[in-house]
Scaffold this motif. Structure first.
Motif, mmCIF file in Angstrom:
data_model
loop_
_atom_site.group_PDB
_atom_site.id
_atom_site.type_symbol
_atom_site.label_atom_id
_atom_site.label_comp_id
_atom_site.label_asym_id
_atom_site.label_seq_id
_atom_site.Cartn_x
_atom_site.Cartn_y
_atom_site.Cartn_z
ATOM 1 N N ILE A 192 -34.718 38.337 7.670
ATOM 2 C CA ILE A 192 -34.386 37.174 6.831
ATOM 3 C C ILE A 192 -33.566 36.164 7.627
ATOM 4 O O ILE A 192 -33.842 34.955 7.594
ATOM 5 N N ALA A 193 -32.563 36.643 8.360
ATOM 6 C CA ALA A 193 -31.719 35.742 9.150
ATOM 7 C C ALA A 193 -32.530 35.016 10.214
ATOM 8 O O ALA A 193 -32.386 33.797 10.402
ATOM 9 N N ARG A 222 -32.351 42.413 6.538
ATOM 10 C CA ARG A 222 -31.385 41.316 6.698
ATOM 11 C C ARG A 222 -31.603 40.578 8.016
ATOM 12 O O ARG A 222 -31.464 39.350 8.086
ATOM 13 N N ALA A 232 -35.788 34.486 10.189
ATOM 14 C CA ALA A 232 -36.747 33.595 9.533
ATOM 15 C C ALA A 232 -36.072 32.281 9.143
ATOM 16 O O ALA A 232 -36.643 31.203 9.342
ATOM 17 N N ARG A 233 -34.865 32.380 8.624
ATOM 18 C CA ARG A 233 -34.125 31.153 8.264
ATOM 19 C C ARG A 233 -33.800 30.342 9.514
ATOM 20 O O ARG A 233 -33.918 29.119 9.513
ATOM 21 N N GLU A 234 -33.368 31.036 10.567
ATOM 22 C CA GLU A 234 -33.004 30.363 11.818
ATOM 23 C C GLU A 234 -34.210 29.658 12.433
ATOM 24 O O GLU A 234 -34.095 28.550 12.949
ATOM 25 N N ARG A 235 -35.362 30.309 12.376
ATOM 26 C CA ARG A 235 -36.585 29.749 12.973
ATOM 27 C C ARG A 235 -37.365 28.864 12.008
ATOM 28 O O ARG A 235 -38.367 28.277 12.399
ATOM 29 N N ASP A 236 -36.956 28.844 10.754
ATOM 30 C CA ASP A 236 -37.661 28.105 9.701
ATOM 31 C C ASP A 236 -39.113 28.574 9.611
ATOM 32 O O ASP A 236 -40.055 27.788 9.615
ATOM 33 N N GLU A 237 -39.280 29.907 9.572
ATOM 34 C CA GLU A 237 -40.592 30.539 9.467
ATOM 35 C C GLU A 237 -40.585 31.528 8.312
ATOM 36 O O GLU A 237 -39.531 31.894 7.801
ATOM 37 N N GLU A 238 -41.756 31.988 7.949
ATOM 38 C CA GLU A 238 -41.884 33.006 6.913
ATOM 39 C C GLU A 238 -41.427 34.357 7.455
ATOM 40 O O GLU A 238 -41.698 34.677 8.619
ATOM 41 N N PRO A 239 -40.763 35.170 6.635
ATOM 42 C CA PRO A 239 -40.322 36.493 7.095
ATOM 43 C C PRO A 239 -41.457 37.360 7.637
ATOM 44 O O PRO A 239 -41.271 38.060 8.640
#
Length: 98
Positions: free
Chosen positions: A75-76, A72, A78-85
């Motif tokens: 994932i959080a 989790r 990756a979304r925040e950084r706009d990058e791949e997990p």
């Protein structure tokens, strides 16, 4: 008169603060509470607290909870950084990009 009787029965059924806190103390910790407390204690280098949290659940359950927390968190981030997990996970571990 009936109102007083109704209030009496209602108040006798409501848990008192001491009973409520005792109930919470008896409630077993779940996997995710144990994992969150364990990881936070490890980050803060608080060995007694991490040992206590590790005793709340079985080692297998703690491992599952820590893995779920890691997933989790990645994932959080990756979304925040706009990058791949995968890129975020490798970066957190200090590994070169794949």
């Amino acid at each position: 008169m009936l109102n007083r009787i109704a209030r009496f029965f209602k108040s006798s059924q409501e848990p008192r603060p001491a009973e409520e806190s005792a109930h919470r103390a008896r409630r077993p910790h779940n996997i995710f509470e144990a994992a969150a407390e364990y990881v936070a204690a490890c980050v803060e280098d608080d060995e007694p607290r991490s040992d206590e949290a590790a005793g709340w659940v079985s080692p297998e359950a703690l491992s599952f909870g820590v893995t779920e927390l890691a997933c989790r968190a990645v994932i959080a981030l990756a979304r925040e950084r706009d990058e791949e997990p995968q890129r975020v996970a490798r970066s957190l571990l200090g590994l070169p990009a794949a």
